[in-house]
Design a protein around this motif. Structure first.
Motif, PDB file in Angstrom:
ATOM      1  N   ASP A  57      24.882  93.113  37.347  1.00 21.06           N
ATOM      2  CA  ASP A  57      24.903  94.557  37.012  1.00 21.06           C
ATOM      3  C   ASP A  57      24.958  94.619  35.771  1.00 21.06           C
ATOM      4  O   ASP A  57      25.711  95.794  35.342  1.00 21.06           O
ATOM      5  N   ASN A  58      24.150  94.054  35.927  1.00 29.61           N
ATOM      6  CA  ASN A  58      23.619  94.515  34.216  1.00 29.61           C
ATOM      7  C   ASN A  58      21.802  94.049  33.721  1.00 29.61           C
ATOM      8  O   ASN A  58      21.307  93.433  34.377  1.00 29.61           O
ATOM      9  N   PRO A  59      21.768  95.955  33.439  1.00 30.85           N
ATOM     10  CA  PRO A  59      20.068  95.965  33.793  1.00 30.85           C
ATOM     11  C   PRO A  59      19.280  94.741  33.482  1.00 30.85           C
ATOM     12  O   PRO A  59      18.152  94.767  33.432  1.00 30.85           O
ATOM     13  N   PHE A  60      19.671  94.665  31.766  1.00 35.51           N
ATOM     14  CA  PHE A  60      18.616  93.957  30.965  1.00 35.51           C
ATOM     15  C   PHE A  60      18.774  92.595  31.004  1.00 35.51           C
ATOM     16  O   PHE A  60      17.903  91.880  30.630  1.00 35.51           O
ATOM     17  N   LEU A  61      19.655  91.888  32.494  1.00 43.23           N
ATOM     18  CA  LEU A  61      19.001  90.866  32.577  1.00 43.23           C
ATOM     19  C   LEU A  61      18.636  90.417  33.529  1.00 43.23           C
ATOM     20  O   LEU A  61      19.044  91.210  35.104  1.00 43.23           O
ATOM     21  N   GLU A  62      17.749  89.783  33.846  1.00 47.14           N
ATOM     22  CA  GLU A  62      16.986  88.799  34.928  1.00 47.14           C
ATOM     23  C   GLU A  62      16.953  87.482  35.880  1.00 47.14           C
ATOM     24  O   GLU A  62      17.522  86.658  34.641  1.00 47.14           O
ATOM     25  N   VAL A  63      16.772  87.406  36.394  1.00 51.34           N
ATOM     26  CA  VAL A  63      17.017  85.475  37.122  1.00 51.34           C
ATOM     27  C   VAL A  63      14.897  85.247  37.247  1.00 51.34           C
ATOM     28  O   VAL A  63      14.679  86.651  38.088  1.00 51.34           O
ATOM     29  N   SER A  64      14.410  84.425  37.152  1.00 50.38           N
ATOM     30  CA  SER A  64      13.027  83.969  37.660  1.00 50.38           C
ATOM     31  C   SER A  64      13.135  82.304  38.441  1.00 50.38           C
ATOM     32  O   SER A  64      13.815  81.740  37.956  1.00 50.38           O
ATOM     33  N   GLY A  65      12.432  82.226  39.627  1.00 54.03           N
ATOM     34  CA  GLY A  65      12.350  81.067  40.337  1.00 54.03           C
ATOM     35  C   GLY A  65      11.460  80.041  39.256  1.00 54.03           C
ATOM     36  O   GLY A  65      10.737  79.740  40.136  1.00 54.03           O
ATOM     37  N   ILE A  66      10.645  80.488  38.734  1.00 51.32           N
ATOM     38  CA  ILE A  66       9.560  80.551  38.253  1.00 51.32           C
ATOM     39  C   ILE A  66       9.525  78.711  38.784  1.00 51.32           C
ATOM     40  O   ILE A  66       8.205  78.085  38.970  1.00 51.32           O
ATOM     41  N   GLU A  67      10.790  78.081  38.023  1.00 53.52           N
ATOM     42  CA  GLU A  67      10.737  76.797  37.597  1.00 53.52           C
ATOM     43  C   GLU A  67      11.012  75.949  38.906  1.00 53.52           C
ATOM     44  O   GLU A  67      10.881  74.952  39.419  1.00 53.52           O
ATOM     45  N   ILE A  68      11.915  76.779  39.353  1.00 53.15           N
ATOM     46  CA  ILE A  68      12.328  76.062  41.144  1.00 53.15           C
ATOM     47  C   ILE A  68      11.067  75.293  41.626  1.00 53.15           C
ATOM     48  O   ILE A  68      10.791  75.196  42.391  1.00 53.15           O
ATOM     49  N   GLU A  69       9.878  76.996  41.948  1.00 56.65           N
ATOM     50  CA  GLU A  69       9.376  77.163  42.459  1.00 56.65           C
ATOM     51  C   GLU A  69       8.127  76.396  42.152  1.00 56.65           C
ATOM     52  O   GLU A  69       6.732  75.964  43.106  1.00 56.65           O
ATOM     53  N   ARG A  70       7.801  75.658  40.995  1.00 52.60           N
ATOM     54  CA  ARG A  70       7.102  75.267  40.345  1.00 52.60           C
ATOM     55  C   ARG A  70       6.865  73.676  40.852  1.00 52.60           C
ATOM     56  O   ARG A  70       6.103  72.699  40.880  1.00 52.60           O
ATOM     57  N   LYS A  71       8.066  72.927  41.603  1.00 48.68           N
ATOM     58  CA  LYS A  71       8.564  71.709  41.855  1.00 48.68           C
ATOM     59  C   LYS A  71       7.831  70.790  40.430  1.00 48.68           C
ATOM     60  O   LYS A  71       7.996  71.665  39.386  1.00 48.68           O
ATOM     61  N   GLY A  72       8.652  69.963  40.745  1.00 51.13           N
ATOM     62  CA  GLY A  72       8.346  68.564  39.884  1.00 51.13           C
ATOM     63  C   GLY A  72       9.398  68.930  38.326  1.00 51.13           C
ATOM     64  O   GLY A  72      10.670  69.553  38.883  1.00 51.13           O
ATOM     65  N   LEU A  73       8.584  68.108  37.578  1.00 51.99           N
ATOM     66  CA  LEU A  73       9.968  68.098  36.559  1.00 51.99           C
ATOM     67  C   LEU A  73       9.275  69.249  35.894  1.00 51.99           C
ATOM     68  O   LEU A  73       8.678  70.160  35.427  1.00 51.99           O
ATOM     69  N   SER A  74      10.379  70.717  35.589  1.00 53.85           N
ATOM     70  CA  SER A  74      10.357  71.552  34.457  1.00 53.85           C
ATOM     71  C   SER A  74      10.004  71.458  33.106  1.00 53.85           C
ATOM     72  O   SER A  74      11.283  70.787  32.636  1.00 53.85           O
ATOM     73  N   PHE A  75       8.731  71.437  32.336  1.00 53.66           N
ATOM     74  CA  PHE A  75       9.107  71.510  31.423  1.00 53.66           C
ATOM     75  C   PHE A  75       9.021  72.770  30.560  1.00 53.66           C
ATOM     76  O   PHE A  75       8.201  73.802  31.144  1.00 53.66           O
ATOM     77  N   THR A  76       9.539  73.260  29.341  1.00 48.57           N
ATOM     78  CA  THR A  76       9.571  74.771  28.487  1.00 48.57           C
ATOM     79  C   THR A  76       8.167  75.096  28.518  1.00 48.57           C
ATOM     80  O   THR A  76       7.857  75.657  28.753  1.00 48.57           O
ATOM     81  N   ILE A  77       7.257  73.937  28.154  1.00 49.70           N
ATOM     82  CA  ILE A  77       6.299  74.033  27.833  1.00 49.70           C
ATOM     83  C   ILE A  77       5.399  74.970  28.522  1.00 49.70           C
ATOM     84  O   ILE A  77       4.264  76.781  28.694  1.00 49.70           O
ATOM     85  N   ASP A  78       5.524  74.893  29.878  1.00 50.04           N
ATOM     86  CA  ASP A  78       4.471  75.268  30.984  1.00 50.04           C
ATOM     87  C   ASP A  78       4.771  76.482  31.747  1.00 50.04           C
ATOM     88  O   ASP A  78       4.785  77.824  31.524  1.00 50.04           O
ATOM     89  N   THR A  79       6.563  76.740  31.065  1.00 56.58           N
ATOM     90  CA  THR A  79       6.787  77.732  31.525  1.00 56.58           C
ATOM     91  C   THR A  79       6.484  79.123  30.488  1.00 56.58           C
ATOM     92  O   THR A  79       6.052  80.424  30.978  1.00 56.58           O
ATOM     93  N   LEU A  80       6.855  78.493  29.553  1.00 54.89           N
ATOM     94  CA  LEU A  80       6.151  79.541  28.539  1.00 54.89           C
ATOM     95  C   LEU A  80       4.684  79.961  28.478  1.00 54.89           C
ATOM     96  O   LEU A  80       4.994  81.678  27.949  1.00 54.89           O
ATOM     97  N   HIS A  81       4.203  78.748  29.065  1.00 54.44           N
ATOM     98  CA  HIS A  81       2.446  79.506  28.914  1.00 54.44           C
ATOM     99  C   HIS A  81       2.446  80.488  30.526  1.00 54.44           C
ATOM    100  O   HIS A  81       1.752  81.877  30.895  1.00 54.44           O
ATOM    101  N   GLN A  82       3.235  80.106  30.818  1.00 57.16           N
ATOM    102  CA  GLN A  82       3.898  80.866  32.754  1.00 57.16           C
ATOM    103  C   GLN A  82       3.728  82.657  32.417  1.00 57.16           C
ATOM    104  O   GLN A  82       3.336  83.283  32.439  1.00 57.16           O
ATOM    105  N   LEU A  83       4.912  82.390  31.437  1.00 55.13           N
ATOM    106  CA  LEU A  83       5.508  83.826  31.027  1.00 55.13           C
ATOM    107  C   LEU A  83       4.166  84.834  30.067  1.00 55.13           C
ATOM    108  O   LEU A  83       4.605  85.994  30.583  1.00 55.13           O
ATOM    109  N   HIS A  84       3.600  84.226  28.964  1.00 56.74           N
ATOM    110  CA  HIS A  84       2.973  85.309  28.926  1.00 56.74           C
ATOM    111  C   HIS A  84       1.561  85.331  29.764  1.00 56.74           C
ATOM    112  O   HIS A  84       1.099  86.402  29.370  1.00 56.74           O
TER     113      HIS A  84
END
Ligand code: ATP
Ligand code: MG
Length: 203
Positions: A65-92
């Protein structure tokens, strides 16, 4: 574009997460805040109590119900260990190099940064908004900032403290309440409570 990023296990998502996301959006004029459930949190020994699908679904229900909030499955889809640095690169990569990222965490999570993968690189990819969290003193936060920055003011300035309404709620305490048969209904959004009840999670 100024984007907030909320990383976490969200096992389950609760009002503590939502309150800091909304507070950060307002205080830092963010266009939106993206919740990114982690696949297998390295610092939690790679275990979560409910499946990635359930954790994703609960976040979706919590923010719908909040248009300013979103969810992304990028870490779940990436499989393996999730490192924040990889996520930040992916978002950029997704939002462009010019997009400004603001990673939102509680004081407990930020003190672990020195042990994360590539802490200095992390801080060049993203600013960090640190929300006050009851039970976690700020002294440790300042210690870890100087540990990471090592005297580099440019780096240290990228960690920003945010006062927020202190809510003493955690996913751990909610899981314990559920397994102990104690009330937890108003510690998370109604739709998430219903989902947990229907699926019998954490019981
Ligand atoms: P767990 O007890 O399983 O560790 P948690 O409640 O800490 O769950 P996480 O998914 O680990 O939730 O947290 C995601 C992010 O939200 C972290 O940066 C954490 O510091 C922050 N956070 C969680 N609860 C609160 C709260 N009540 N106040 C401020 N920040 C919070
Ligand atoms: Mg936690």
């Amino acid at each position: 574009m100024r984007l907030g990023v909320m990383g976490g296990t969200f096992d389950p998502v609760h009002i503590g997460h939502l309150v800091i996301a909304e507070e950060a959006r307002d205080s830092f004029d963010l266009e939106k805040v993206i919740f990114i459930p982690s696949a297998r949190p390295p610092h939690k020994g790679g275990v979560s109590f409910s499946s990635a699908e359930d954790r994703m679904e609960m976040v979706e229900l919590a923010i719908r119900d909040n248009p300013f909030l979103e969810v992304s499955g990028i870490e779940i889809e990436r499989k393996g260990l999730s490192f924040t640095i990889d996520t930040l690169h992916q978002l950029h990569g997704l939002y462009g190099r010019d997009s400004e990222l603001y990673f939102i965490t509680g004081t407990d999570a930020i003190v672990e940064i020195p042990t994360w993968k590539d802490p200095v690189e992390l801080l060049s990819e993203s600013r960090f908004i640190v929300a006050t969290r009851p039970g976690y003193p700020l002294e440790e936060l300042y210690e870890s900032i100087s540990l990471i920055g090592n005297g580099n003011e440019m780096i240290e300035k990228r960690i920003i403290l945010m006062e927020s309404p202190g809510l003493e709620v955690s996913s751990t305490s909610i899981r314990e309440r559920i397994s102990g048969g104690r009330p937890y209904r108003y510690l998370l959004p109604e739709a998430v409570w219903k989902y947990i009840e229907e699926k019998g999670l954490y019981a």
